[in-house]
Design an enzyme around this catalytic site. Structure first.
Site, PDB file in Angstrom:
ATOM      1  N   ARG A  67       1.107  -4.926   2.297  1.00  0.00           N
ATOM      2  CA  ARG A  67       0.948  -4.680   3.738  1.00  0.00           C
ATOM      3  C   ARG A  67       0.221  -5.850   4.410  1.00  0.00           C
ATOM      4  O   ARG A  67       0.584  -6.282   5.493  1.00  0.00           O
ATOM      5  CB  ARG A  67       0.177  -3.371   3.896  1.00  0.00           C
ATOM      6  N   TYR A 102       6.616  10.728  21.200  1.00  0.00           N
ATOM      7  CA  TYR A 102       5.966   9.412  21.216  1.00  0.00           C
ATOM      8  C   TYR A 102       6.515   8.539  22.348  1.00  0.00           C
ATOM      9  O   TYR A 102       5.772   7.801  23.001  1.00  0.00           O
ATOM     10  CB  TYR A 102       6.165   8.695  19.870  1.00  0.00           C
ATOM     11  N   ASP A 149      10.082   3.615   9.380  1.00  0.00           N
ATOM     12  CA  ASP A 149       9.329   4.553  10.212  1.00  0.00           C
ATOM     13  C   ASP A 149      10.276   5.249  11.174  1.00  0.00           C
ATOM     14  O   ASP A 149      11.368   4.752  11.443  1.00  0.00           O
ATOM     15  CB  ASP A 149       8.220   3.835  10.995  1.00  0.00           C
ATOM     16  N   ARG A 180      -1.089   3.791   2.169  1.00  0.00           N
ATOM     17  CA  ARG A 180      -2.399   3.143   2.018  1.00  0.00           C
ATOM     18  C   ARG A 180      -3.280   3.669   0.900  1.00  0.00           C
ATOM     19  O   ARG A 180      -4.279   3.051   0.569  1.00  0.00           O
ATOM     20  CB  ARG A 180      -3.160   3.230   3.343  1.00  0.00           C
ATOM     21  N   ARG A 214       5.247  10.601   2.485  1.00  0.00           N
ATOM     22  CA  ARG A 214       4.378   9.435   2.704  1.00  0.00           C
ATOM     23  C   ARG A 214       3.863   8.843   1.387  1.00  0.00           C
ATOM     24  O   ARG A 214       2.749   8.319   1.334  1.00  0.00           O
ATOM     25  CB  ARG A 214       3.190   9.788   3.615  1.00  0.00           C
TER      26      ARG A 214
HETATM   27  O1  CP3 Z   1       6.411   6.886   2.100  1.00  0.00           O
HETATM   28  C1  CP3 Z   1       7.127   7.386   2.967  1.00  0.00           C
HETATM   29  O2  CP3 Z   1       7.110   8.607   3.250  1.00  0.00           O
HETATM   30  C2  CP3 Z   1       8.158   6.506   3.667  1.00  0.00           C
HETATM   31  C3  CP3 Z   1       7.788   5.870   4.876  1.00  0.00           C
HETATM   32  C4  CP3 Z   1       7.357   6.632   6.120  1.00  0.00           C
HETATM   33  C5  CP3 Z   1       6.361   6.132   6.997  1.00  0.00           C
HETATM   34  N1  CP3 Z   1       6.332   6.922   8.109  1.00  0.00           N
HETATM   35  C6  CP3 Z   1       5.554   4.916   6.744  1.00  0.00           C
HETATM   36  C7  CP3 Z   1       4.308   4.718   7.511  1.00  0.00           C
HETATM   37  C8  CP3 Z   1       7.863   7.820   6.698  1.00  0.00           C
HETATM   38  C9  CP3 Z   1       8.892   8.798   6.156  1.00  0.00           C
HETATM   39  C10 CP3 Z   1       7.204   7.972   7.961  1.00  0.00           C
HETATM   40  C11 CP3 Z   1       7.502   9.073   8.901  1.00  0.00           C
HETATM   41  C12 CP3 Z   1       6.745   9.189  10.156  1.00  0.00           C
HETATM   42  N2  CP3 Z   1       6.241   8.196  10.932  1.00  0.00           N
HETATM   43  C13 CP3 Z   1       6.478  10.426  10.812  1.00  0.00           C
HETATM   44  C14 CP3 Z   1       6.979  11.774  10.363  1.00  0.00           C
HETATM   45  C15 CP3 Z   1       6.305  12.285   9.143  1.00  0.00           C
HETATM   46  C16 CP3 Z   1       4.898  12.687   9.295  1.00  0.00           C
HETATM   47  O3  CP3 Z   1       4.084  12.228   8.448  1.00  0.00           O
HETATM   48  O4  CP3 Z   1       4.597  13.505  10.154  1.00  0.00           O
HETATM   49  C17 CP3 Z   1       5.756  10.133  11.980  1.00  0.00           C
HETATM   50  C18 CP3 Z   1       5.239  11.141  12.984  1.00  0.00           C
HETATM   51  C19 CP3 Z   1       5.616   8.724  12.054  1.00  0.00           C
HETATM   52  C20 CP3 Z   1       4.979   7.913  13.143  1.00  0.00           C
HETATM   53  C21 CP3 Z   1       3.828   7.144  12.635  1.00  0.00           C
HETATM   54  N3  CP3 Z   1       3.931   6.055  11.791  1.00  0.00           N
HETATM   55  C22 CP3 Z   1       2.456   7.349  12.924  1.00  0.00           C
HETATM   56  C23 CP3 Z   1       1.910   8.455  13.813  1.00  0.00           C
HETATM   57  C24 CP3 Z   1       1.748   6.374  12.223  1.00  0.00           C
HETATM   58  C25 CP3 Z   1       0.260   6.111  12.279  1.00  0.00           C
HETATM   59  C26 CP3 Z   1      -0.493   7.097  11.466  1.00  0.00           C
HETATM   60  C27 CP3 Z   1      -1.117   6.442  10.278  1.00  0.00           C
HETATM   61  O5  CP3 Z   1      -1.103   7.060   9.204  1.00  0.00           O
HETATM   62  O6  CP3 Z   1      -1.656   5.328  10.434  1.00  0.00           O
HETATM   63  C28 CP3 Z   1       2.681   5.591  11.496  1.00  0.00           C
HETATM   64  C29 CP3 Z   1       2.369   4.442  10.608  1.00  0.00           C
HETATM   65  C30 CP3 Z   1       2.883   4.497   9.222  1.00  0.00           C
HETATM   66  N4  CP3 Z   1       4.165   4.842   8.872  1.00  0.00           N
HETATM   67  C31 CP3 Z   1       2.169   4.117   8.052  1.00  0.00           C
HETATM   68  C32 CP3 Z   1       3.056   4.244   6.974  1.00  0.00           C
HETATM   69  C33 CP3 Z   1       2.795   3.923   5.522  1.00  0.00           C
HETATM   70  C34 CP3 Z   1       0.716   3.613   8.012  1.00  0.00           C
HETATM   71  C35 CP3 Z   1       0.549   2.316   8.720  1.00  0.00           C
HETATM   72  C36 CP3 Z   1       0.128   1.131   7.905  1.00  0.00           C
HETATM   73  O7  CP3 Z   1       0.355   1.047   6.689  1.00  0.00           O
HETATM   74  O8  CP3 Z   1      -0.453   0.226   8.502  1.00  0.00           O
END
Ligand code: CP3
Length: 339
Positions: free
Chosen positions: A35, A144, A72, A26, A22
């Site tokens: 964003r 999900y 994602d 943010r 990640r």
């Molecule tokens: O930087 C990186 O690692 C690359 C991008 C990446 C994102 N999500 C961007 C993201 C990767 C590899 C993921 C994987 C992901 N997404 C997982 C598996 C890894 C983990 O951390 O467990 C899961 C379960 C998801 C599903 C997901 N996406 C959720 C549950 C959420 C909301 C949680 C949150 O932090 O808000 C997201 C949103 C998300 N995916 C964000 C980012 C940067 C934040 C949202 C935003 O910027 O508005």
């Protein structure tokens, strides 16, 4: 792709490569700016210009050894035709799941902008940096799709997997196919390696873990290798615990991600020496910084010295992490370079 390639090939090197799960996100002001510009979170995922920019931001700032594609795991249900929205402060919200209406033929074309992002990133990335593609493991994506949102114990998916395994298998098979298409598209566009994220694997008992966490990932790995035999794969099953060694071997991965619940010495004993380990510092140490951070870094480095290792956290970096702590982390990991 430099150090990452060496370690994924099973080599032990003095200073391990480092990247952070990640890492584009943010906690970075430059991410928050893009964003805001992008509109919705999914709009950002499907905008190659902006998505490639945020993929590269952490590399510019911290000089990590690997970039990870900005996308994602939930673009897969979106591509299959299930409604997916990301709500501010609530995380993902999905529409009702109608298995019969999901269309896997649409995956490749729907995700074309993501593949375009990969091509752009590879073009803007130095040759010694790795570009990682990724997908969610079928089990985690299914949690999900079935609940419609994140859940504390993945109850809805576990109930469905135990209560109607034949129907659950149909969903998992569909996700295996879609994930293979998603990953092959990324590899063809220029990704050097891929990581499969099984964030919620740890909740499964022995039998269910084998069926829903190990088998589908093994099938994905086999199918990638049938087309691209040299593809390095990182498999991350959070919460796998003492199953980590068998998981590594059974999935056929080149590297396993390990969370911080597994003592490093135990991970070293359990995981075959030819398979790299990625991890496993507690992300809270990065938030707290100072002595807590330094000790965490040193312990991880010492524990995994002498075997193939990629330095990472045991799970993703969170938005409340100070940037100076990330700088300190990278400096400390690299501190021994040249010695
Ligand atoms: O930087 C990186 O690692 C690359 C991008 C990446 C994102 N999500 C961007 C993201 C990767 C590899 C993921 C994987 C992901 N997404 C997982 C598996 C890894 C983990 O951390 O467990 C899961 C379960 C998801 C599903 C997901 N996406 C959720 C549950 C959420 C909301 C949680 C949150 O932090 O808000 C997201 C949103 C998300 N995916 C964000 C980012 C940067 C934040 C949202 C935003 O910027 O508005």
């Amino acid at each position: 792709m430099g150090k990452m390639r060496q370690v994924l090939a099973g080599e032990t090197i003095a200073v391990p490569p480092i990247w952070i799960m990640r890492q584009a996100g943010r906690y970075l002001p430059e991410y928050r700016k893009v964003r805001k510009q992008a509109g919705s979170f999914l709009d950002l995922c499907y905008n190659p210009e902006l998505a490639s920019e945020v993929t590269l931001q952490p590399i510019r700032r911290f000089d990590f050894d690997a970039a990870i594609l900005f996308s994602d795991i939930l673009v897969i249900p979106d591509a299959l035709g299930q409604q997916v929205d990301f709500e501010e402060g609530r995380g993902p919200v999905l529409g009702p799941l109608d298995l019969e209406s999901l269309d896997k033929a649409a995956v490749r074309s729907h995700l074309a902008p993501v593949f375009e992002t990969v091509t752009r990133v590879r073009a803007g990335l130095a040759g010694d940096k790795a570009l990682l593609g990724f997908c969610g493991a079928p089990w985690t994506v299914a949690t999900y799709m079935i609940a419609g949102h994140g859940t504390p114990d993945q109850g809805p998916a576990r109930r469905s997997a135990l209560g109607d395994p034949d129907r659950f298998q149909v969903l998992i098979d569909l996700l295996v196919d879609a994930s293979v298409d998603y990953l092959l598209g990324q590899l063809e566009a220029g990704a050097d390696a891929v990581q499969i994220f099984d964030t919620w694997a740890g909740i499964l008992d022995e039998e269910q873990f084998q069926r829903w966490a190990v088998d589908p990932v093994r099938r994905i790995v086999d199918r990638l290798r049938a087309v691209r035999p040299q593809t390095p794969v990182i498999a991350f099953a959070k919460g796998a615990g003492v199953r980590i060694g068998d998981y590594a071997t059974a999935t056929g991965a080149n590297c396993v991600g390990v969370d911080w619940s597994v003592p490093p010495a135990m991970a070293c004993d359990l995981v075959d020496d030819s398979i790299a380990i990625q991890g496993n510092m507690d992300p809270m140490r990065l938030i707290v910084g100072g002595e807590a951070l330094d000790r965490g870094v040193d312990r991880v480095l010492e524990a995994f010295a002498g075997r193939p290792h990629i330095f990472n956290l045991g799970h993703g970096i969170t938005p409340d992490t100070p940037i100076e702590h990330v700088e300190r982390l990278v400096a400390r990991v690299r501190g021994r370079e040249g010695n």
